[in-house]
Design a protein around this motif. Structure first.
Motif, PDB file in Angstrom:
ATOM      1  N   VAL A 262       0.903  -0.942   0.337  1.00  0.00           N
ATOM      2  CA  VAL A 262      -0.584  -0.108   0.030  1.00  0.00           C
ATOM      3  C   VAL A 262       1.248   0.933  -0.104  1.00  0.00           C
ATOM      4  O   VAL A 262       0.654   1.709  -1.018  1.00  0.00           O
ATOM      5  CB  VAL A 262      -1.039  -0.217   1.254  1.00  0.00           C
ATOM      6  CG1 VAL A 262      -1.454   1.371   1.164  1.00  0.00           C
ATOM      7  CG2 VAL A 262      -2.085  -0.585   1.545  1.00  0.00           C
ATOM      8  N   LEU A 263       1.641   1.286   0.593  1.00  0.00           N
ATOM      9  CA  LEU A 263       2.769   2.286   0.814  1.00  0.00           C
ATOM     10  C   LEU A 263       3.477   2.651  -0.288  1.00  0.00           C
ATOM     11  O   LEU A 263       3.650   3.965  -0.902  1.00  0.00           O
ATOM     12  CB  LEU A 263       3.673   2.522   2.296  1.00  0.00           C
ATOM     13  CG  LEU A 263       3.091   3.222   3.373  1.00  0.00           C
ATOM     14  CD1 LEU A 263       2.379   2.158   3.528  1.00  0.00           C
ATOM     15  CD2 LEU A 263       4.463   2.978   4.266  1.00  0.00           C
ATOM     16  N   ALA A 264       3.773   1.474  -1.255  1.00  0.00           N
ATOM     17  CA  ALA A 264       4.784   1.618  -2.507  1.00  0.00           C
ATOM     18  C   ALA A 264       3.288   2.615  -3.643  1.00  0.00           C
ATOM     19  O   ALA A 264       4.484   3.019  -4.759  1.00  0.00           O
ATOM     20  CB  ALA A 264       4.586   0.081  -2.907  1.00  0.00           C
ATOM     21  N   GLU A 265       2.493   2.590  -3.250  1.00  0.00           N
ATOM     22  CA  GLU A 265       1.262   3.288  -4.356  1.00  0.00           C
ATOM     23  C   GLU A 265       1.475   5.051  -4.295  1.00  0.00           C
ATOM     24  O   GLU A 265       0.934   5.664  -4.930  1.00  0.00           O
ATOM     25  CB  GLU A 265       0.252   3.034  -3.609  1.00  0.00           C
ATOM     26  CG  GLU A 265      -0.041   1.083  -3.418  1.00  0.00           C
ATOM     27  CD  GLU A 265      -1.918   1.286  -3.414  1.00  0.00           C
ATOM     28  OE1 GLU A 265      -2.499   2.173  -3.251  1.00  0.00           O
ATOM     29  OE2 GLU A 265      -2.034  -0.012  -3.096  1.00  0.00           O
ATOM     30  N   TYR A 266       2.390   5.217  -2.764  1.00  0.00           N
ATOM     31  CA  TYR A 266       2.864   6.752  -3.070  1.00  0.00           C
ATOM     32  C   TYR A 266       3.729   7.281  -3.144  1.00  0.00           C
ATOM     33  O   TYR A 266       5.076   6.722  -2.795  1.00  0.00           O
ATOM     34  CB  TYR A 266       2.403   7.425  -1.630  1.00  0.00           C
ATOM     35  CG  TYR A 266       0.779   6.712  -1.248  1.00  0.00           C
ATOM     36  CD1 TYR A 266      -0.490   7.841  -1.290  1.00  0.00           C
ATOM     37  CD2 TYR A 266      -0.260   5.667  -1.026  1.00  0.00           C
ATOM     38  CE1 TYR A 266      -1.795   7.722  -1.655  1.00  0.00           C
ATOM     39  CE2 TYR A 266      -1.826   5.819  -0.920  1.00  0.00           C
ATOM     40  CZ  TYR A 266      -2.428   6.076  -0.787  1.00  0.00           C
ATOM     41  OH  TYR A 266      -3.519   6.176  -0.678  1.00  0.00           O
TER      42      TYR A 266
END
Length: 550
Positions: A262-266
């Motif tokens: 999820v963090l890699a989406e940002y």
């Protein structure tokens, strides 16, 4: 005194790689930091008003303890709505303004996330109670029938961290699990809806612009299959010393791998920080493997007394454990759950991290200053708990009638004296709450805290506040400080820690007497007055740390 520098600009854009590897992160306990509306309780408006102070201090990021909508049964660690701000702290507009202003000042923002349990006032739990046995909502928690002829006994022998059984029976006869207070029912992380919900919560706050999450009870989400009995007579003594059926189960790591995705989406290098109490630093390292979290708190270091041999042992073990997974080691001396280190080091060893005695305050402060310079000289990231830069001690004489720590009101479990490290911090020499706010403070402040206030210490070269400002400035300027994964130990007198990093040497005298050491170069900073001699040696006073450029 070395001039201190501003924090790096534009944190939200991620302009350099791995900012968390050498970051100094400041923990704000919102209810005790600054009161913006005069009701005696700290809030987000108060935090925002003091952000320039944190920039001037020289930290890289701010970690905010929970501010979510909550009945406050456990100071906000019982969350009723993860997407709302509790009115006592403000609203979502206040949170947005705080995040934006912090970024404008070059400060990153990390928020607390509490995924192990919710409040018993959470919509899911309230519906589960209303709908009764067999409700799909009960599957999102741990509801079980009891043992005994009529189900009158708890489903297993687990004990609450706050003392007493870890189970509470509801009116329809079923029991629910709560590893902490009864107002904090544990989520069932085997349920897909729970996992989906928290990925959604992550995205909500990432969309708000936060730079990361400190994950509360990161070791507790997954329970052993079948919820087996433990059988130990004193389970609380086993905590942190062994893998328990409700803590540090291997299944937690799958959850954090999905969060990392999820963090890699940002954009902007968002991070995950584990509050993971584990039996060994090697097991702590499991939480920060390359596809999981970025940092994990080093509780083994926090619990180590001011003793050279013990400190060297835990420093070596910590660095060795993190090196294979490529994660930075973290260092911390105080937080909102333990006695401040200025008081811990004022007392004899072996008394633990919850103390009821003030001890020798002068000795404690001297050791605390030296311990801070030692911590900030080590490779990796460091955490500073609000007020430690002022040298604040624990308040050990709070009247029982003002205490609010839930564990204080239970017969067993934690000592229940965490309120002593949560007393609102002093900003000014005068005023009813030393500048905390216009309406007093929710816990009484000691009468002698005027001299420990920010106002009293600012500009005083011998103050603890100016020591922190100088240390953080030198840490940023000195090439040999900050990120890294090792130190080179040097020969030193017994009771003295001496190590080298690139262009840098640190001496820490943990003894109660002055010692002589060779002068390796130019003195950068010391926690007490250090005298150098023409023979190329320096006299380190008792309980003193000194930094050298070489």
């Amino acid at each position: 005194m070395t001039q201190h520098l501003a924090a790096p600009a534009a944190p939200a854009t991620g302009t350099h790689t791995g900012w968390w590897r050498d970051a100094v992160i400041y923990q704000v306990y919102p209810r005790s930091f600054a009161d913006g509306n005069g009701d005696g309780m700290g809030d987000l408006e108060g935090v925002r008003s003091r952000l320039p102070y944190l920039k001037d201090l020289g930290v890289d990021a701010v970690w905010l303890s929970p501010f979510y909508a909550s009945p406050q049964a456990d100071a906000g660690y019982d969350v009723a709505d993860y997407r709302a701000i509790d009115p006592m702290f403000g609203n979502l507009l206040d949170a947005d303004a705080l995040i934006r202003e912090a970024h404008a000042l070059g400060l990153r923002v990390i928020v607390d996330l509490v995924p192990n349990h919710s409040s018993d006032q959470h919509e899911w739990f309230q519906r589960a109670l209303r709908e009764g046995p067999g409700s799909p909502l009960r599957e999102r928690y741990h509801f079980r029938p009891g043992k005994g002829e009529n189900g009158e006994l708890p489903p297993n022998d687990w004990e609450s961290i706050f003392g007493g059984p870890a189970w509470t029976r509801v009116e329809d006869g079923e029991w629910y699990l709560h590893l902490f207070a009864p107002e904090q029912p544990d989520f069932n992380w085997e349920h897909a809806a729970v996992r989906d919900e928290f990925r959604s919560i992550l995205r909500f706050w990432l969309d708000m612009g936060v730079d990361g999450f400190r994950v509360d009870v990161a070791h507790g989400l997954v329970k052993a299959a079948g919820l087996p009995d433990i059988g130990a007579h004193d389970q609380l003594k086993l905590l942190g010393n062994d893998v328990m059926p409700f803590f540090d189960q291997d299944g937690v790591h799958e959850i954090y791998r999905s969060w990392r995705d999820v963090l890699a989406e940002y954009d902007g290098e968002r991070v995950l920080v584990a509050e993971a109490w584990t039996p060994t630093v090697e097991r702590t390292a499991n939480y920060v493997r390359p596809d999981e979290m970025h940092q994990a708190f080093n509780f083994q270091y926090l619990g180590t007394y001011w003793d050279a041999a013990e400190l060297r042992k835990v420093i070596d073990a910590s660095l060795a454990a993190m090196r294979p997974v490529g994660a930075p080691t973290t260092w911390v001396l105080s937080n909102h759950d333990v006695t401040r280190h200025a008081t811990r080091f004022a007392n004899p060893p072996g008394l633990g991290t919850q103390l009821r005695t003030a001890g020798d305050r002068e000795l404690g402060l001297r050791r605390a200053r030296a311990a801070t310079l030692l911590m900030l000289a080590l490779p990796g990231s460091a955490y500073v708990y609000q007020g430690e830069e002022l040298g604040l001690p624990d308040v050990t004489d709070l009247p029982d009638e003002v205490r609010q720590d839930p564990s204080f009101f239970r017969a067993t479990g934690q000592d229940g004296f965490r309120d002593g490290c949560r007393v609102p911090i002093p900003w000014t020499v005068g005023g009813s709450s030393y500048g905390f706010g216009s309406g007093g403070s929710w816990l009484p402040q000691p009468a002698d805290w005027a001299g420990l206030s920010v106002e009293a210490q600012t500009g005083d070269p011998g103050s603890t506040l100016e020591l922190y400002r100088s240390a953080l400035a030198v840490r940023r300027e000195q090439p040999g400080l900050g990120a890294g994964d090792g130190v080179r130990w040097l020969d030193a007198p017994e009771g003295v820690l001496a190590f080298a990093r690139e262009g840098f040497v640190c001496h820490a005298n943990t003894t109660g007497r002055a010692v002589r050491v060779p002068v390796p170069g130019r003195m950068l900073l010391a926690s007490d007055r250090v005298r150098t001699s023409v023979d190329g040696t320096a006299e380190l006073p008792a309980d003193t740390t000194v930094w050298w450029a070489v």
